[in-house]
Scaffold this motif. Structure first.
Motif, PDB file in Angstrom:
ATOM      1  N   ARG A 491       0.839  -1.193   0.000  1.00 31.39           N
ATOM      2  CA  ARG A 491       0.000   0.000   0.000  1.00 31.39           C
ATOM      3  C   ARG A 491       0.882   1.255   0.000  1.00 31.39           C
ATOM      4  O   ARG A 491       1.861   1.323   0.748  1.00 31.39           O
ATOM      5  N   TRP A 492       0.509   2.173  -0.831  1.00 33.29           N
ATOM      6  CA  TRP A 492       1.263   3.421  -0.996  1.00 33.29           C
ATOM      7  C   TRP A 492       0.328   4.600  -0.708  1.00 33.29           C
ATOM      8  O   TRP A 492      -0.843   4.581  -1.105  1.00 33.29           O
ATOM      9  N   THR A 493       0.838   5.615  -0.055  1.00 36.27           N
ATOM     10  CA  THR A 493       0.081   6.859   0.126  1.00 36.27           C
ATOM     11  C   THR A 493       0.942   8.024  -0.320  1.00 36.27           C
ATOM     12  O   THR A 493       2.151   8.054  -0.065  1.00 36.27           O
ATOM     13  N   LEU A 494       0.317   8.974  -1.022  1.00 36.63           N
ATOM     14  CA  LEU A 494       1.019  10.154  -1.512  1.00 36.63           C
ATOM     15  C   LEU A 494       0.203  11.387  -1.128  1.00 36.63           C
ATOM     16  O   LEU A 494      -1.023  11.400  -1.269  1.00 36.63           O
ATOM     17  N   LYS A 495       0.887  12.413  -0.625  1.00 33.03           N
ATOM     18  CA  LYS A 495       0.212  13.661  -0.284  1.00 33.03           C
ATOM     19  C   LYS A 495       0.608  14.734  -1.297  1.00 33.03           C
ATOM     20  O   LYS A 495       1.796  15.038  -1.466  1.00 33.03           O
ATOM     21  N   LEU A 496      -0.412  15.293  -1.956  1.00 36.61           N
ATOM     22  CA  LEU A 496      -0.157  16.249  -3.024  1.00 36.61           C
ATOM     23  C   LEU A 496       0.039  17.654  -2.476  1.00 36.61           C
ATOM     24  O   LEU A 496      -0.571  18.047  -1.476  1.00 36.61           O
ATOM     25  N   THR A 497       0.894  18.392  -3.149  1.00 39.22           N
ATOM     26  CA  THR A 497       1.049  19.831  -2.924  1.00 39.22           C
ATOM     27  C   THR A 497       0.971  20.500  -4.287  1.00 39.22           C
ATOM     28  O   THR A 497       0.845  19.825  -5.323  1.00 39.22           O
TER      29      THR A 497
END
Length: 988
Positions: A491-497
């Motif tokens: 599982r991967w999580t990415l937080k966008l800016t």
């Protein structure tokens, strides 16, 4: 505070959509409509006019100010649109939005619907229909249109030949119909398609449809003068809408010319819907001065990987795939005004793809935008409301991520009447792209697309099973393992800016290990890909050869329109069909389309000289009875008399059978109506000028002919659903009695007050006055006798009995009456009424002084009429010279064109055929076929064209395979086969 603001906005929204005089029963006092401003955008106010960092001020659904540095009033709701583009919303000029498709009536074939009292006699004429009476706003359909960029649509009920009026609707899902309906009666609509709402049989053909449209307009003019004793709501509606814009859905390029010709006849300049193939006759369409509403449903490539299936596809259809997308560019280049429509597309969402294709083929972005905004607005007479962004116009505009018609540009919002419809949240960060992740010695690639709805993940070069989900600024990805035997997930999580060049994230491995990572956008690689793609596009444009557009644009068309030549045939055996008979070693000079000289030792400076030694030169074969080269049906079978229709309306200049006939030595054909009714339609006598448009093929000052018919076909002996009068042979006679009596009475009213022009009666009157000749389909002796007796009672002569396989039984009576006979050489026993046919029929009629011809009535036989003529020698010992006249001079006499063609004589038209052998020999082949001094068939050129066709097919097949390999959509090969008409062919 948020709750209070929400309540206030709710009230604003309500009061913006309610009528100002409606009672307000809310507890909160009414709030006036808010003023809104969209600022800091790049605004394209109209094609070619752009403002940077500009703003739009909106109030009450309209633009109150637009431009740079505009003053924004206090209390305005302001939205910063920096980085976006704003364009006028598109205008659909030919929609069916909000219209429910009527149920199809059961097939019954009735001629009249007595239940429609007070309306026009034909139920396919429905001008009393008003779109607003069928309209029901469809928010889902509106959303699809808005997603494609549309803000307004002119819509009508797409049903019937005369369809009534349309209406202009704003696609405002936040409003109500009191606001959305911009014009409730706008435009009058016509088409060449029957109504679904009636089973009335007439018309059954394109020529019948055109005749019906003409007559309904003649009747409307007559009605407007107060001549009718009864009320007709349909004719009243035709008259009431004649000052509106007149639209007609035509279809292909030939129907555009037909629609314009029809408009000229009834005094209308139609806006014509159609013309996806207009580029093939662009100059002719330009000459109509018609504005077009243009579909752009370009064909997908055919899947030609299977060579056996590939041969199903006509070369013309293969060309259409290659050339069709160039159509808008070529129309623009020619100066033809057109609006682009979604009509014909499976979904409005397909619009952008088709436009991008047209732009790839040379249509400019400004031209594309104009065809969707300013031009349709002007065509539908709504340019004061929509089409551009100007002060006072409706606030209909789209907000986009970049320039329109760029590959990655998205439509964020569509504002209609100042009401905002969010299609894609422009505040949402765009995370689409290709990212690389280096983690624990492994390399991963993340290819995100579709606003983070799709993802492809690879570990090294191995593709992993993957799913993606997005929640605001967070993206989660679940992937399978490289080792397929391991059923666990990562599982991967990415937080966008706002900076999506580097995205921080965490990964959770199946063993519980948690690790941070950085996903780096492949900027340099993407730029390289973009550059490569750009170079590919530039290369594609540089090589965008759409291939030959020929005359006509089908197989065996010429790259240049054939023109007249000065030609000298030397030392031929000439079959003059004149007193000289057959002369050896004769020269014939052709100049300015005529036979200039016939003699020996001729010379002509600058002439093309053809050594005809050992060959035979004849006049061109004339087919008195043919059904090739016809569009939209050979029979108008809806009534027992259809003298109002004419084959001249529906000549098809692209029928390959025309070229095949030229290859068989045919230069002239009479294209006859079928034999579905006693009184059929008018003929077209054409020269087979392959590559010329239909009107140029029809004889100038053409003799007037009409088709009559007797026997099994007209009494519907072999039709399961035959319910129309007549049903017997005696009923057939009564039809003629009734109609000629009516024609006599009609003539008595000519010039009197209240005279009603009737195209059918006009034609029958011409027969009675000797101005129109009759070709009569016939078989049985008794009916042939009957027909001559009817003619003599009404004072006219039957010109020709065609088929007439029992002509040998009464040839003396035919000669006494003055009728000719055009028959088959040796057909018999193909139906009951030809059981008495014999192959000596032609010879016997000829021996009794009847002008006798052999005809084809068949697209295949017409290519070997020289061999049919030879059968007169075999059956009946007719001389070779006289037998040859059966297919040349005699049919010319029957058609009253023997002063122009049918023999080789100085001053006659140069309609000539050069044969390699005696023309009655089964091995004889035309080497050159000339019409009006123009070579339309040359056997050597034909060999070259055959090789060129094969080469072109192979090239197009390869290009289609390449398109498939690139992932473009393809379709299963299909065969577009033209119906080969016979006398009894029915289509409806």
């Amino acid at each position: 505070m948020k709750k209070i603001l929400f309540s206030l906005l709710t009230v604003v929204a309500f009061t913006a959509t309610a009528q100002e005089y409606f009672p307000n029963n809310d507890d909160i006092s009414a709030v006036s409509s808010a003023t809104r401003a969209i600022t800091n955008a790049t605004i394209i106010t109209s094609p070619g006019k752009q403002m940077e960092n500009a703003s739009i001020l909106i109030k009450d659904g309209k633009i109150v100010e637009i431009g740079k540095n505009i003053k924004i009033p206090e209390g305005t709701l302001v939205e910063d649109a920096a980085g976006t583009y704003i364009y006028p919303s598109f205008v659909e000029a030919y929609g069916d939005f909000g219209m429910k498709t009527p149920e199809r009536a059961s097939r019954g074939g009735q001629q009249y619907d007595e239940g429609r009292e007070g309306f026009y006699w034909n139920d396919h004429i429905r001008p009393e229909q008003n779109a607003i009476d069928f309209y029901e706003y469809d928010s889902k359909a509106a959303e699809k249109m808005m997603e494609a960029g549309y803000g307004a649509v002119q819509t009508h009920l797409h049903d019937g030949i005369a369809r009534g009026t349309g209406m202009l609707v704003a696609l405002n899902n936040n409003g109500n119909d009191s606001e959305r309906i911009l014009i409730n009666k706008n435009g009058a609509y016509y088409s060449f398609d029957r109504s679904r709402q009636t089973n009335q049989s007439y018309p059954t053909s394109l020529m019948g449809t055109m005749a019906l449209l003409r007559q309904s307009h003649f009747d409307a003019d007559w009605y407007a003068k107060g001549n009718s004793k009864t009320k007709d709501r349909s004719l009243e509606a035709l008259n009431a809408t004649k000052n509106l814009v007149q639209y007609i859905e035509a279809g292909d390029k030939k129907n555009i010319l037909r629609a314009d010709k029809l408009g000229d006849r009834v005094g209308k300049q139609f806006v014509i819907i159609g013309g996806e193939d207009a580029y093939e006759m662009v100059d002719d369409i330009k000459a109509t001065n018609a504005q077009l509403i243009l579909p752009i449903n370009f064909e997908d490539a055919y899947d030609t990987t299977d060579p056996y299936q590939e041969w199903y596809v006509n070369l013309a259809d293969m060309r259409d795939w290659k050339q069709g997308p160039a159509n808008p560019m070529m129309l623009s280049k020619a100066g033809i005004t057109y609006a682009i429509t979604t009509h014909g597309l499976k979904s409005p969402g397909d619009l952008n793809e088709k436009l991008m294709k047209a732009i790839e083929y040379g249509l400019t972005k400004e031209q594309a935008l104009a065809s969707l905004t300013t031009i349709p607005a002007k065509i539908i007479k709504a340019e004061t409301m929509v089409g551009t962004l100007e002060k006072g116009k409706l606030a209909n505009f789209i907000v986009t991520s970049g320039e329109l018609f760029n590959k990655d540009t998205k439509i964020f919002e569509n504002w209609v009447q100042g009401s905002k419809h969010i299609l894609k949240d422009r505040s949402v960060i765009n995370a689409d792209g290709n990212y690389t992740v280096q983690m624990m010695g492994e390399s991963y690639s993340f290819d995100i697309s579709g606003d983070a709805k799709k993802i492809t993940v690879k570990q090294d070069s191995t593709k992993l099973g993957s799913k993606i989900a997005r929640n605001g600024e967070w993206i989660t990805v679940t992937t399978s393992q490289k080792d397929t035997s391991d059923k666990s997930f990562t599982r991967w999580t990415l937080k966008l800016t706002n900076d999506t060049s580097r995205i921080n994230g965490k990964v959770y491995l199946p063993n519980g290990t948690e690790s941070s990572f950085v996903a780096i956008k492949s900027g340099e690689e993407s730029e390289k890909d973009d550059e490569d793609e750009k170079e590919e596009d530039e290369d594609a444009m540089a090589n965008m050869e759409i291939g030959p557009i020929t005359y006509p644009n089908v197989a065996f068309g010429s790259t240049k329109k054939p023109t007249q030549e000065t030609v000298l045939y030397k030392n031929a055996t000439v079959w003059t069909n004149e007193d000289q008979g057959i002369v050896e070693n004769m020269d014939v000079l052709v100049k300015n389309g005529k036979i200039s000289k016939v003699g020996t030792n001729l010379s002509a400076g600058g002439a093309r000289t053809i050594d005809a030694t050992g060959m035979h030169l004849t006049s061109g074969i004339i087919d008195e009875h043919s059904h090739i080269g016809i569009d939209g049906g050979v029979n108008e079978a809806g009534h027992n008399s259809t003298a109002e229709v004419t084959i001249e309306d529906v000549v098809d200049h692209e029928d390959i059978n025309l070229y095949r006939d030229l290859a068989g030595g045919v230069t002239t054909s009479q294209l006859l109506h079928g034999s579905a009714n006693p009184i059929g339609g008018r003929s077209a006598i054409i020269k087979l000028k392959w590559g010329y448009k239909p009107d140029e093929m029809i004889y100038d000052n053409s003799p007037k002919f009409i088709k009559f018919a007797l026997g099994e076909n007209v009494k519907q002996s072999r039709y399961d659903n035959g319910i129309r009068f007549p049903q017997t042979r005696m009923g057939v006679e009564q039809v003629f009695e009734d109609y000629f009596t009516r024609a006599q009475e009609y003539e008595k009213t000519r010039g009197t007050d209240g005279f009603r022009y009737d195209e059918e009666m006009e034609t029958l009157s011409e027969i009675l006055k000797g101005e129109r000749y009759v070709t009569c389909h016939s078989y049985v002796q008794t009916e042939i006798n009957m027909m001559m007796e009817v003619a003599e009672r009404y004072g006219f002569t039957l010109n020709t009995f065609t088929h007439i396989l029992e002509g040998y039984k009464l040839a003396d009576k035919m000669a006494a009456h003055g009728a000719g006979g055009s028959t088959f050489s040796d057909w018999w026993a193909y139906k009951y009424e030809v059981n008495d046919a014999i192959p000596y029929n032609g010879a016997i009629m000829h021996s009794q002084g009847v002008v006798t011809a052999f005809n084809s009535d068949d697209a295949e036989m017409s290519r070997r009429l020289n061999q049919e003529a030879a059968k007169a020698v075999k059956y009946g010992n007719v001389s070779e010279e006289e037998a040859w006249k059966f297919v040349t001079l005699n049919p010319a006499k029957l058609l009253h064109i023997d002063d122009r063609t049918g023999s080789i004589k100085e001053g006659k038209d140069a309609d000539l055929v050069l044969w390699n052998k005696h023309p009655l020999d089964v091995q004889a082949r035309p080497q050159i076929t000339m019409v009006d001094g123009i070579v339309f068939f040359d056997i050597e050129k034909d060999k070259q064209m055959r090789a060129a066709v094969q080469k072109e097919r192979q090239q197009l097949s390869n290009e289609m395979i390449m398109a498939k390999n690139k992932g473009l959509k393809t379709q299963t090969p299909k065969q577009s086969k033209k119906t080969e008409y016979h006398c009894d062919t029915l289509e409806w």
